[in-house]
Design a protein around this motif. Structure first.
Motif, PDB file in Angstrom:
ATOM      1  N   ALA A 235       0.837  -1.199   0.000  1.00 12.10           N
ATOM      2  CA  ALA A 235       0.000   0.000   0.000  1.00 12.10           C
ATOM      3  C   ALA A 235       0.866   1.241   0.000  1.00 12.10           C
TER       4      ALA A 235
ATOM      5  N   ARG B   2      -5.374   6.560   2.838  1.00 13.93           N
ATOM      6  CA  ARG B   2      -6.154   5.444   2.324  1.00 13.93           C
ATOM      7  C   ARG B   2      -7.126   4.920   3.385  1.00 13.93           C
ATOM      8  N   GLY B   3      -8.004   4.018   2.932  1.00 14.22           N
ATOM      9  CA  GLY B   3      -8.888   3.321   3.848  1.00 14.22           C
ATOM     10  C   GLY B   3      -9.937   4.182   4.505  1.00 14.22           C
ATOM     11  N   ARG B   4     -10.483   5.138   3.780  1.00 12.24           N
ATOM     12  CA  ARG B   4     -11.476   6.056   4.350  1.00 12.24           C
ATOM     13  C   ARG B   4     -12.863   5.828   3.728  1.00 12.24           C
ATOM     14  N   GLN B   5     -13.875   6.362   4.397  1.00 12.61           N
ATOM     15  CA  GLN B   5     -15.238   6.265   3.892  1.00 12.61           C
ATOM     16  C   GLN B   5     -15.321   6.931   2.529  1.00 12.61           C
TER      17      GLN B   5
ATOM     18  N   ARG C 186     -15.963   1.732   3.259  1.00 16.72           N
ATOM     19  CA  ARG C 186     -14.565   2.064   3.500  1.00 16.72           C
ATOM     20  C   ARG C 186     -13.696   1.374   2.452  1.00 16.72           C
ATOM     21  N   THR C 187     -12.778   2.107   1.861  1.00 17.24           N
ATOM     22  CA  THR C 187     -11.882   1.521   0.865  1.00 17.24           C
ATOM     23  C   THR C 187     -10.819   0.664   1.539  1.00 17.24           C
ATOM     24  N   PHE C 188     -10.213  -0.206   0.741  1.00 17.58           N
ATOM     25  CA  PHE C 188      -9.153  -1.083   1.233  1.00 17.58           C
ATOM     26  C   PHE C 188      -8.119  -1.264   0.123  1.00 17.58           C
ATOM     27  N   ASP C 189      -6.907  -1.611   0.497  1.00 21.61           N
ATOM     28  CA  ASP C 189      -5.839  -1.770  -0.480  1.00 21.61           C
ATOM     29  C   ASP C 189      -6.000  -3.046  -1.293  1.00 21.61           C
ATOM     30  N   ASP C 190      -5.671  -2.949  -2.581  1.00 22.59           N
ATOM     31  CA  ASP C 190      -5.598  -4.124  -3.441  1.00 22.59           C
ATOM     32  C   ASP C 190      -4.411  -4.973  -2.989  1.00 22.59           C
ATOM     33  N   THR C 191      -4.663  -6.211  -2.598  1.00 25.70           N
ATOM     34  CA  THR C 191      -3.584  -7.103  -2.176  1.00 25.70           C
ATOM     35  C   THR C 191      -3.257  -8.145  -3.241  1.00 25.70           C
TER      36      THR C 191
ATOM     37  N   GLN D  32      -7.063   1.073  -4.859  1.00 29.38           N
ATOM     38  CA  GLN D  32      -7.910   0.772  -3.711  1.00 29.38           C
ATOM     39  C   GLN D  32      -9.182   0.101  -4.201  1.00 29.38           C
TER      40      GLN D  32
END
Length: 359
Positions: free
Chosen positions: A10, A257-260, A283-288, A294
């Protein structure tokens, strides 16, 4: 598309400039469609190449031809655009693929906004709307005028659709969208128009013809999905600039990152039909899996590409800060939309667009 297996870490960068939304009166209704392509002008240096831009229409007669081309029948028949597979490799050396898609929306008269506050959504509403993976937007506000449907003709001759957002800008004429919505498979689109508030063939705020299209150097040269960001500069309509007619959303870069987040679009592929403004929130999340993008839980389908992702979105006014766009989905995760991180490259693209002459 094939499953991607590469893992990228990230990226969380410090906050930089936030452009506030402007308020303006409604636009006149019009008709719509685009035309030609011209030579590219590359900004930046050899060490740090900047955005790429090119002409689409160079005269009022060309813009008239574009408007005449886009009849309501052609717009309704336009196909949702499928973006190309990202041209990258996995750590094991095998090819990887993804499938970006397209969006649309509208706007309203907007009050001026101040600086971004990360806690805006939670703080302003005692009972925030529950997370959504694809519901019809019925609350009105600025979003139903600033977000619009995009139409264009691909190099192969087919008419296609994406989505875009009118944003506050120095020239009051910028539409932000996805990179594959301005250029794909190495070829620029033509007959490019923006129709805010498109409604089953109706164009309540007119049809805005692009004079210039722009994208990031990374998307232009190798269609790197991490930089799937595009912009258009549209000509005035009946003597008024776009933002003066429909308003403009703010734009934010290098945000945490990771916000509404609220995402909007007009998905046209099943089970949707392109007739309604759809939104997703969560809420967003990182592409793993592979990219530095995101993700957001979202069931929107083809026809939503280029649609806005808003930070600090106020459901009561329909205003927020554009911080990404609908880009692609993995075939093994159809209920997750991916969007590029708006970092320095996105900011440079926006700066190039807002300082480009609209005529």
């Amino acid at each position: 598309m094939h499953r991607r297996v590469a893992l990228l870490s990230a990226v969380a960068l410090a906050t930089t400039t936030v452009t506030a939304a402007l308020a303006t009166a409604p636009a006149q209704a019009g008709s719509g469609a685009g035309s030609g392509a011209g030579s590219q002008v590359i900004s930046g240096t050899a060490a740090e190449p900047g955005p790429v831009r090119w002409s689409t229409t160079n005269s009022s007669s060309e813009r008239t031809s574009v408007l005449q081309y886009w009849t309501s029948q052609r717009m309704l028949a336009a196909r949702p655009l499928d973006a190309p597979a990202p041209r990258r490799t996995t750590r094991s050396g095998g090819p990887t693929q993804g499938s970006p898609w397209a969006t649309r929306g509208a706007s309203a008269a907007l009050p001026q906004r101040g600086p971004l506050r990360v806690t805006t959504v939670a703080a302003r509403r005692q009972a925030p709307a529950p997370d959504s993976t694809g519901l019809r937007w019925t609350d009105g506000g600025a979003v139903v005028r600033t977000v619009g449907r995009v139409f264009f003709t691909t190099a192969g001759g087919g008419n296609a659709s994406c989505s875009g957002t009118a944003v506050t800008s120095a020239n009051k004429s910028v539409v932000m969208t996805a990179g594959h919505c301005v250029k794909m498979d190495g070829a620029a689109h033509r007959n490019w128009v923006f129709v805010p508030g498109f409604d089953n063939g109706r164009r309540p705020f007119g049809t805005w013809v692009a004079t210039r299209l722009l994208t990031t150097q990374q998307w232009n040269t190798r269609e790197d999905i991490n930089f799937d960001i595009g912009a258009a500069v549209v000509a005035p309509l009946q003597g008024r600039a776009l933002v003066d007619a429909v308003g403009g959303q703010g734009v934010a870069f290098n945000q945490p990152r990771g916000r509404q987040t609220f995402a909007f679009g007009f998905p046209a592929a099943a089970p949707f039909d392109g007739s309604a403004l759809i939104y997703c929130s969560g809420r967003t999340f990182d592409d793993t899996v592979m990219t530095r993008d995101q993700g957001l839980a979202c069931r929107m389908t083809g026809g939503s590409s280029g649609g806005p992702w808003f930070r600090g979105f106020d459901e009561s006014t329909g205003l927020g800060w554009l911080n990404s766009v609908n880009s692609f989905k993995y075939n093994f995760a159809p209920n997750v939309m991916m969007g590029p991180f708006f970092g320095n490259e996105a900011q440079a693209l926006y700066q190039a667009a807002q300082t480009t002459n609209a005529l």
